[in-house]
Design a protein around this motif. Structure first.
Motif, PDB file in Angstrom:
ATOM      1  N   LYS A  32       0.815  -1.204   0.000  1.00 17.94           N
ATOM      2  CA  LYS A  32       0.000   0.000   0.000  1.00 17.94           C
ATOM      3  C   LYS A  32       0.852   1.258   0.000  1.00 17.94           C
ATOM      4  CE  LYS A  32      -2.674  -0.359   3.537  1.00 17.94           C
ATOM      5  NZ  LYS A  32      -3.758  -0.027   4.456  1.00 17.94           N
ATOM      6  N   ILE A  33       1.567   1.500  -1.104  1.00 23.03           N
ATOM      7  CA  ILE A  33       2.377   2.728  -1.142  1.00 23.03           C
ATOM      8  C   ILE A  33       1.673   3.729  -2.050  1.00 23.03           C
ATOM      9  CG2 ILE A  33       3.900   1.993  -3.029  1.00 23.03           C
ATOM     10  CD1 ILE A  33       6.184   3.229  -1.254  1.00 23.03           C
ATOM     11  N   THR A  34       1.314   4.885  -1.467  1.00 22.08           N
ATOM     12  CA  THR A  34       0.565   5.871  -2.253  1.00 22.08           C
ATOM     13  C   THR A  34       1.442   7.062  -2.623  1.00 22.08           C
ATOM     14  OG1 THR A  34      -0.139   7.044  -0.306  1.00 22.08           O
ATOM     15  CG2 THR A  34      -1.560   5.259  -1.066  1.00 22.08           C
TER      16      THR A  34
ATOM     17  N   LEU B 298       1.072   8.082   8.344  1.00 23.90           N
ATOM     18  CA  LEU B 298       1.552   7.268   7.220  1.00 23.90           C
ATOM     19  C   LEU B 298       1.060   5.840   7.289  1.00 23.90           C
ATOM     20  CD1 LEU B 298       5.294   8.382   6.794  1.00 23.90           C
ATOM     21  CD2 LEU B 298       3.415   8.779   5.205  1.00 23.90           C
ATOM     22  N   ILE B 299       0.952   5.312   8.507  1.00 19.81           N
ATOM     23  CA  ILE B 299       0.720   3.874   8.664  1.00 19.81           C
ATOM     24  C   ILE B 299      -0.562   3.387   7.988  1.00 19.81           C
ATOM     25  CG2 ILE B 299      -0.523   3.849  10.880  1.00 19.81           C
ATOM     26  CD1 ILE B 299       2.014   1.669  11.373  1.00 19.81           C
ATOM     27  N   ASN B 300      -1.589   4.245   7.967  1.00 20.63           N
ATOM     28  CA  ASN B 300      -2.822   3.833   7.291  1.00 20.63           C
ATOM     29  C   ASN B 300      -2.670   3.785   5.781  1.00 20.63           C
ATOM     30  OD1 ASN B 300      -4.517   3.579   9.553  1.00 20.63           O
ATOM     31  ND2 ASN B 300      -4.668   5.821   9.685  1.00 20.63           N
ATOM     32  N   GLN B 301      -1.734   4.560   5.296  1.00 22.88           N
ATOM     33  CA  GLN B 301      -1.604   4.667   3.859  1.00 22.88           C
ATOM     34  C   GLN B 301      -0.593   3.705   3.268  1.00 22.88           C
ATOM     35  OE1 GLN B 301      -1.744   8.136   1.780  1.00 22.88           O
ATOM     36  NE2 GLN B 301      -3.628   8.730   2.759  1.00 22.88           N
ATOM     37  N   ILE B 302       0.568   3.572   3.915  1.00 21.79           N
ATOM     38  CA  ILE B 302       1.622   2.786   3.259  1.00 21.79           C
ATOM     39  C   ILE B 302       2.127   1.644   4.132  1.00 21.79           C
ATOM     40  CG2 ILE B 302       2.347   4.688   1.766  1.00 21.79           C
ATOM     41  CD1 ILE B 302       4.631   5.212   3.703  1.00 21.79           C
TER      42      ILE B 302
END
Lengths: 305, 305, 305, 305, 305
Positions: free
Chosen positions: B51-53, C230-234
């Motif tokens: 999940k890298i955005t 960041l943790i929720n996204q990546i």
């Protein structure tokens, strides 16, 4: 240079600004066409499932804006320095003339000769910076043989300084002025030498080619790719918004390009002819001549050259 | 320095800009390869549910653009100051020469000697800044024993100033010039001393290593991680957009590196040889010598060294 | 000051930059630990349904980058001004020495005394700015009683200027130099006075404490909160990206802190000892002394102090 | 001015910075309260289906940061110029004193009188800029009738310059100094006149009211609306993040306000009293007086006024 | 110029700032109306399925903020330079007057004549820059025939400089001042000439028309399109947020426009009348005149002209 009367903010929105507009006209049209074509084939484009989003363009757009802002500052600094040099040319001509007129109260010949040398210097610098032949303009102010000699030099203006220096040194040798007064007059010649050198520096040292190239290229690549990213998001508004964003970026790129060579004759360049004209009238009125030239006025497009 | 004739905006987009391009060529290729590999293994990559955005990259990208903009300003300021110092070298050589020629009207020997000293100073400064041996160039302008003495110093240019200072003081002692005129000539030597010191300062004080290192590293890390974030968003466009963004950032990083050492011989560095050549022709024409050197012109790649 | 040989761009990416790295090492480690802990307890953290998104951090991050860019400019301006002052110290020492040597051709005593005074001034300014005791270094260049007197003053350097001023005035009274030449030599002393005052100004007027404090705090708070967003996204990339972003922000904050006090002895501060050494060799060679000191070279870590 | 000893980066995070904090304390509290209230009525607020997102705030936040960065630069430039003017006041006092002491070696009266005039000028400028009555401080350094006369002027400092000018012209008329030396001393008076005029300019020309007003208002409106946009995104974290962002923006707005009037007596203003004290000790030691004043030290809050 | 007493931060939020507000009032109202109309027809607008998102506006908004920041810097620099020139006018008037008063101790006529010339120069420069007829003000300070002559020139101020130069040269010829003192006084006239030329440069060289036009247009287009993008995201808040964002952008555009012509009589322009008044009182008190004019004070709207 554009000298425009003050306008109401609303009228101003629709002012036709010849110079930059005429240059970027075709580029914006290309951009518009691309958007329209894309809109035409949208259903096919959509079927390709091209996942191009605006996010990377947003990042890139801001980066470009920052770099463009930097380049605008650099070009603007060159423009201002060039203007300042020509401003101090006017200042020095006035001051040198004032000192000569007041130091040689009875003498009319000496101020006249120096006035002609100074005007030859101003016009010659103008013509040299704009790559126009200087011989003709030299003939207006100095004796033909001198004009030929001056014209044969690498830097005609510097030879004119040497001639003025000789004139000042002669007055010292003849005992008309003391060493102190020689120092005063010579200081103005040194400043003219500084102005000449400064203008040559700006004219001969372009903003590094890589700078303008990298930005020029990036701006165009950005504007070309933009419709592909916009179409998924704003569909029929793509042509409008794409041309609008391109207008902002391309016009600023174009303007920076114009400003970074301030001695040209494009619409946003310095009005060297008008400054020379001002100096001529000024020195003419100081020496009390009767037939001074007319003051130059902007043409119908509000331009001064 | 690149001196390129004016080009149409469209032709210009595809101009090959040797200097920066040849340097970053390999780096962009690496970036392209990485994107392509990633695209090749995309189905496997997708299965990892990484999940890298783009959001954190967007934030970082803008921050880097701001810092890069700052570093570009600092490098550009060094470049401009260096150019200004060499511009005022030309100005001072002309002014000093003008004063000497007009103050010693009959004497041809004195201006000639000073001309040689000045040219030795200019070429010597050029060679010193570019880490080239100065002895040979000194031999061109001064007597061999003097050349050897000058060459033995920590700063040969400063010894040349001492020699010129001695020459001016001698004229004062011999009663040829008054104290006031000595003050005038000496002021030019002080300015040459300022130019020498200014150039040494720029050459010896790099932009703090940490600045360039932090940015250099951050730019490369950013460009390397970029494809991983882009691939989820724009899939097959990843190679194109990734190389495009990397081009913008890496080329500006590389250019800033080049500009911050303006005395080198890279494509975007100052044309010290051409300035020395200009000064030589100028002084030669002022003293009325017959065999002045030829004017230097840009080579086929539009480069002046 | 770090003086590093030119490196290939790839080697350079992995260069160990002692100074800043050793300082921020622990801070980045803390950040890494926080990210790892958060990753460890992620399932529990997720169950809290904490809705913290990256959007406000993005906004804040860019704002911080803008303010940090401003602070970097301010620190860099201080660093450059400090370097310029020390550069003009070298320039003035050379020029003053040149004038004295050429004006007193037979006299060896006078230039020697002035040389010693000048060197005492340079070393004394260096030691004063670095808060080191100046008495010892004064003893090297001036008579012990004078050294004691000078050392007793609030500003020893200013007393040295008074001594040099006395020396120049004495020569005028003795008729060795005219008032004009006195004016010349005195002008250099005024410039040394300006250099002294300029250095004191930079040393005594820190960048307003509130500036650095607000930014310092905001940067750390930002980096600490970042992993939570960041943790929720990546997810697993959080430690990598969090440390990367923190590295960019914290290292620039730290570097700005180092540059804003340019007279210290940290890695990125000015090499005052090396400049003093250069001046000493320079003046020594100008007066033709036989036993000049050795040139200072960077140590193994490429550092000059 | 705050002069704080160097602190560990960690300790520094929790340093209490009185000046700015005490000012913005109440404003941040208001912001916190608003967030808490909003959090309390969240279920009701949610039921309104208010679709306010962070996107427009993000855009506005960055725009404000850019404008705030510009305003910070403008304020900082004023602060630096003010400091530079006071630095050159110290430099000129020292240089003028040095010249007078060395030019009148036997005379003790003349340097003493000039010292008193100079100190009267410094203190008077200080008091004038801080809107404090100057008569008392004038009495310390000049005769009572002179003090009364000086105090009656629109600009007492300028009258002091006239008195010093008279003193210098008297020495010229008495044949104690030649015209050249008069030129030297007079040049320092002209620089003092420039310092006076520069300080008056900064004090009397505020940053355009519209600038600070537009930004002040925009910052507060932004911070007030922020919680409404944050609450949908980060819910319970709203108070924390809202106060954090507000802290960054409001504290920089407040600091810019403080720096733009550098002659006040707030925590981040210039330490004019300390500079006057330094000048007094300096001149006192130069003339060899026995009872010089004590050096001023920062108070317990590390403040110098 | 607005000179406003210090206000509490809260009161200040609601200060009515006439100048800029009255100008942008109508424009913001237009924006508000557009938002309200859009809100009224929202259900119909929604049914069109117009996919216009905020993302491209966000990108454009930040780009505009960067360019607007650049333009603000350019306008601000012009304003500051103009103020600096008028500051140095005051400085030079004081210094020239001080030298004349102290050099001609018995003579009252000479300082009086010069005072009148100086005041004529100041007022004449003021009126010339504001395009007001100068003849009347000339009559106040110089003889009617001189006033008529001066008024007939292209640049009346320059003729006044010539008159002052004549006055100084006369004193030299009459043996009242030596060449050195002539050099001193003449240096001030050269500075006045520099001030005159600098003011003319700022007045006659507008910021390139294209700059202000591109930005002006882009800002308005942006503000007009904004509601269309906001309405999908924040619905009923559209009018509030749209007007708020427009206020920030339009007011800064308007302010930059006002500052870039600092010699006008708008609220944020320089208080030339007040500076002339200050100079008049100052010179009057220096020459010891009894009937000096009253000090000018801000009017009820805190304005100084």
């Amino acid at each position: 240079m554009i000298v425009r009367p003050h306008q109401h903010w609303f009228t101003r929105l629709f002012a036709w600004h010849g110079s930059v507009m005429s240059k970027i006209y075709s580029r914006l049209l290309l951009n518009l066409l691309l958007s329209l074509v894309l809109l035409g084939v949208y259903s096919w484009y959509e079927s390709l499932h091209v996942k191009i989003t605006l996010a990377p363009f947003s990042l890139l757009g801001i980066a470009i804006a920052i770099f463009l802002g930097f380049r605008n500052s650099a070009s603007w600094a060159r423009y201002c320095e060039a203007r300042q040099l020509w401003g101090s040319l006017l200042i020095n001509c006035r001051s040198l003339m004032r000192e000569v007129i007041t130091l040689f109260p009875g003498d009319t010949h000496y101020p006249q000769s120096l006035k002609n040398d100074l005007l030859a210097f101003c016009y010659c610098l103008n013509y040299q910076l704009r790559h126009k032949p200087v011989e003709e303009v030299l003939q207006r102010f100095v004796e033909p043989p001198v004009a030929t000699l001056v014209n044969a030099q690498q830097t005609p203006c510097n030879r004119l300084l040497l001639i003025m220096g000789e004139r000042v040194a002669e007055a010292r040798r003849a005992g008309k002025i003391s060493d102190i007064l020689y120092q005063n007059l010579n200081a103005h010649l040194n400043q003219l030498s500084g102005i000449l050198g400064g203008c040559e520096r700006i004219a001969n040292t372009p903003v590094p080619f890589a700078y303008s190239l990298i930005l020029h290229r990036t701006v165009y690549a950005f504007c070309t790719l933009l419709p592909f990213a916009l179409i998924n998001q704003i569909h029929v508004f793509t042509p409008l918004v794409s041309v609008f964003i391109s207008y902002t970026f391309i016009s600023l790129d174009t303007l920076a390009e114009e400003l970074e060579e301030p001695f040209g004759t494009e619409a946003n360049d310095l009005a060297l002819d008008a400054i020379c004209n001002t100096i001529e009238i000024e020195l003419c009125q100081m020496t009390g001549d009767s037939n001074c030239p007319e003051k130059m006025h902007p043409d119908k497009q509000h331009r001064l050259t």
